[in-house]
Design a protein around this motif. Structure first.
Motif, PDB file in Angstrom:
ATOM      1  N   LEU A 182       0.842  -1.211   0.000  1.00  0.00           N
ATOM      2  CA  LEU A 182       0.000   0.000   0.000  1.00  0.00           C
ATOM      3  C   LEU A 182       0.871   1.253   0.000  1.00  0.00           C
ATOM      4  N   ARG A 183       1.914   1.254   0.815  1.00  0.00           N
ATOM      5  CA  ARG A 183       2.831   2.406   0.867  1.00  0.00           C
ATOM      6  C   ARG A 183       3.513   2.602  -0.479  1.00  0.00           C
ATOM      7  N   TRP A 184       3.976   1.505  -1.077  1.00  0.00           N
ATOM      8  CA  TRP A 184       4.659   1.601  -2.369  1.00  0.00           C
ATOM      9  C   TRP A 184       3.715   2.091  -3.451  1.00  0.00           C
ATOM     10  N   PHE A 185       2.477   1.604  -3.441  1.00  0.00           N
ATOM     11  CA  PHE A 185       1.503   2.040  -4.440  1.00  0.00           C
ATOM     12  C   PHE A 185       1.213   3.534  -4.264  1.00  0.00           C
ATOM     13  N   GLU A 186       1.103   3.990  -3.024  1.00  0.00           N
ATOM     14  CA  GLU A 186       0.881   5.419  -2.760  1.00  0.00           C
ATOM     15  C   GLU A 186       2.058   6.245  -3.280  1.00  0.00           C
ATOM     16  N   ARG A 187       3.266   5.799  -3.007  1.00  0.00           N
ATOM     17  CA  ARG A 187       4.466   6.513  -3.461  1.00  0.00           C
ATOM     18  C   ARG A 187       4.492   6.589  -4.987  1.00  0.00           C
ATOM     19  N   ARG A 192     -15.104  12.585 -13.814  1.00  0.00           N
ATOM     20  CA  ARG A 192     -14.951  14.004 -13.462  1.00  0.00           C
ATOM     21  C   ARG A 192     -14.424  14.189 -12.043  1.00  0.00           C
ATOM     22  N   VAL A 193     -14.784  13.264 -11.144  1.00  0.00           N
ATOM     23  CA  VAL A 193     -14.407  13.404  -9.741  1.00  0.00           C
ATOM     24  C   VAL A 193     -13.442  12.310  -9.289  1.00  0.00           C
ATOM     25  N   ALA A 194     -13.509  11.130  -9.901  1.00  0.00           N
ATOM     26  CA  ALA A 194     -12.708  10.001  -9.438  1.00  0.00           C
ATOM     27  C   ALA A 194     -12.029   9.283 -10.603  1.00  0.00           C
ATOM     28  N   CYS A 195     -10.956   8.592 -10.264  1.00  0.00           N
ATOM     29  CA  CYS A 195     -10.215   7.761 -11.218  1.00  0.00           C
ATOM     30  C   CYS A 195      -9.995   6.400 -10.572  1.00  0.00           C
ATOM     31  N   THR A 196     -10.098   5.360 -11.378  1.00  0.00           N
ATOM     32  CA  THR A 196      -9.739   4.029 -10.908  1.00  0.00           C
ATOM     33  C   THR A 196      -8.438   3.648 -11.593  1.00  0.00           C
ATOM     34  N   LEU A 197      -7.461   3.269 -10.775  1.00  0.00           N
ATOM     35  CA  LEU A 197      -6.127   2.939 -11.273  1.00  0.00           C
ATOM     36  C   LEU A 197      -5.813   1.480 -10.988  1.00  0.00           C
ATOM     37  N   ARG A 198      -5.108   0.848 -11.920  1.00  0.00           N
ATOM     38  CA  ARG A 198      -4.600  -0.504 -11.706  1.00  0.00           C
ATOM     39  C   ARG A 198      -3.120  -0.358 -11.393  1.00  0.00           C
ATOM     40  N   GLN A 199      -2.701  -0.953 -10.283  1.00  0.00           N
ATOM     41  CA  GLN A 199      -1.296  -0.914  -9.908  1.00  0.00           C
ATOM     42  C   GLN A 199      -0.803  -2.336  -9.686  1.00  0.00           C
ATOM     43  N   THR A 200       0.384  -2.607 -10.203  1.00  0.00           N
ATOM     44  CA  THR A 200       0.966  -3.939 -10.091  1.00  0.00           C
ATOM     45  C   THR A 200       2.422  -3.813  -9.672  1.00  0.00           C
ATOM     46  N   ALA A 201       2.802  -4.617  -8.687  1.00  0.00           N
ATOM     47  CA  ALA A 201       4.198  -4.696  -8.256  1.00  0.00           C
ATOM     48  C   ALA A 201       4.837  -5.891  -8.954  1.00  0.00           C
ATOM     49  N   TRP A 202       5.974  -5.650  -9.620  1.00  0.00           N
ATOM     50  CA  TRP A 202       6.685  -6.679 -10.388  1.00  0.00           C
ATOM     51  C   TRP A 202       8.108  -6.839  -9.884  1.00  0.00           C
ATOM     52  N   ARG A 203       8.609  -8.063  -9.951  1.00  0.00           N
ATOM     53  CA  ARG A 203      10.029  -8.350  -9.732  1.00  0.00           C
ATOM     54  C   ARG A 203      10.474  -9.248 -10.875  1.00  0.00           C
ATOM     55  N   GLU A 204      11.272  -8.698 -11.785  1.00  0.00           N
ATOM     56  CA  GLU A 204      11.837  -9.460 -12.909  1.00  0.00           C
ATOM     57  C   GLU A 204      10.793 -10.341 -13.592  1.00  0.00           C
ATOM     58  N   GLY A 205       9.680  -9.745 -13.987  1.00  0.00           N
ATOM     59  CA  GLY A 205       8.654 -10.470 -14.722  1.00  0.00           C
ATOM     60  C   GLY A 205       7.695 -11.275 -13.868  1.00  0.00           C
ATOM     61  N   VAL A 206       7.877 -11.277 -12.564  1.00  0.00           N
ATOM     62  CA  VAL A 206       6.977 -11.989 -11.652  1.00  0.00           C
ATOM     63  C   VAL A 206       6.045 -10.971 -11.007  1.00  0.00           C
ATOM     64  N   ARG A 207       4.741 -11.213 -11.167  1.00  0.00           N
ATOM     65  CA  ARG A 207       3.741 -10.336 -10.553  1.00  0.00           C
ATOM     66  C   ARG A 207       3.661 -10.659  -9.066  1.00  0.00           C
ATOM     67  N   LEU A 208       3.906  -9.646  -8.229  1.00  0.00           N
ATOM     68  CA  LEU A 208       3.925  -9.844  -6.783  1.00  0.00           C
ATOM     69  C   LEU A 208       2.596  -9.478  -6.128  1.00  0.00           C
ATOM     70  N   CYS A 209       2.045  -8.360  -6.532  1.00  0.00           N
ATOM     71  CA  CYS A 209       0.820  -7.851  -5.932  1.00  0.00           C
ATOM     72  C   CYS A 209       0.136  -6.961  -6.956  1.00  0.00           C
ATOM     73  N   GLU A 210      -1.193  -7.041  -7.014  1.00  0.00           N
ATOM     74  CA  GLU A 210      -1.922  -6.148  -7.910  1.00  0.00           C
ATOM     75  C   GLU A 210      -3.056  -5.505  -7.130  1.00  0.00           C
ATOM     76  N   ALA A 211      -3.393  -4.298  -7.544  1.00  0.00           N
ATOM     77  CA  ALA A 211      -4.428  -3.552  -6.837  1.00  0.00           C
ATOM     78  C   ALA A 211      -5.276  -2.754  -7.810  1.00  0.00           C
ATOM     79  N   LEU A 212      -6.526  -2.602  -7.445  1.00  0.00           N
ATOM     80  CA  LEU A 212      -7.399  -1.617  -8.077  1.00  0.00           C
ATOM     81  C   LEU A 212      -7.638  -0.567  -7.013  1.00  0.00           C
ATOM     82  N   VAL A 213      -7.293   0.667  -7.342  1.00  0.00           N
ATOM     83  CA  VAL A 213      -7.392   1.757  -6.383  1.00  0.00           C
ATOM     84  C   VAL A 213      -8.243   2.863  -6.988  1.00  0.00           C
ATOM     85  N   LYS A 214      -9.282   3.253  -6.261  1.00  0.00           N
ATOM     86  CA  LYS A 214     -10.126   4.368  -6.699  1.00  0.00           C
ATOM     87  C   LYS A 214      -9.726   5.590  -5.885  1.00  0.00           C
TER      88      LYS A 214
END
Length: 161
Positions: A44-49, A103-125
């Protein structure tokens, strides 16, 4: 050691590559548990950053917007899915793209990767709010900037009619 002035160092910054923002980071000891595995809340901290860096890369001055009363983004919803562990010393890249821009909100897809390996994925509004904490229409230029991060669907293959 000398008394010569030290040139300023630039902080790590991500880049926009097509419709994706990529933000690199390294896993430090403070990010991990006693076994050297990243503690779940740190994603969560990394996605925020990464989202904060994304605003900077898009030319959105969060500090100015806060100081002049324009408003700011706040997380309204976050749904994370953990897929594989990151470990002490790993290099992780956070990718962010837009799923929906309103107009007021955005939904973002965030994914943490390590050398082609998906570690964590998130949908964040994220919602845009004014200084009083109530939803507010985000500035048009900001809305357009987020729209550039919506992946374009691949064209349908051409075939015989």
């Amino acid at each position: 050691m000398t008394d010569a002035p030290v040139p300023p160092l630039a902080p790590v910054s991500g880049v926009i590559d097509g419709e994706v923002h990529r933000y690199p980071l390294r896993v430090f000891y403070e990010d991990t548990d006693a076994g050297g595995v990243v503690y779940h809340a740190n994603y969560l901290r990394w996605f925020e950053r990464a989202r904060s860096d994304l605003l900077d890369v898009l030319g959105i001055d969060q500090r100015k917007a806060l100081d002049d009363g324009t408003g700011l983004y706040t997380v309204a919803e976050a749904n994370l899915r953990y897929l594989a562990p990151a470990r002490l010393g790993d290099t992780v890249v956070i990718e962010t793209s837009a799923v929906n821009v309103g107009r007021v909100a955005c939904t973002l897809r965030q994914t943490a990767w390590r050398e082609g390996v998906r570690l964590c994925e998130a949908l964040v509004k994220v919602g845009f709010i004014g200084p009083e904490g109530r939803p507010r229409r985000q500035p048009e230029a900001w809305q357009q900037a987020f729209t550039t991060l919506i992946p374009i669907a691949a064209p349908a293959p051409e075939g015989p009619e």
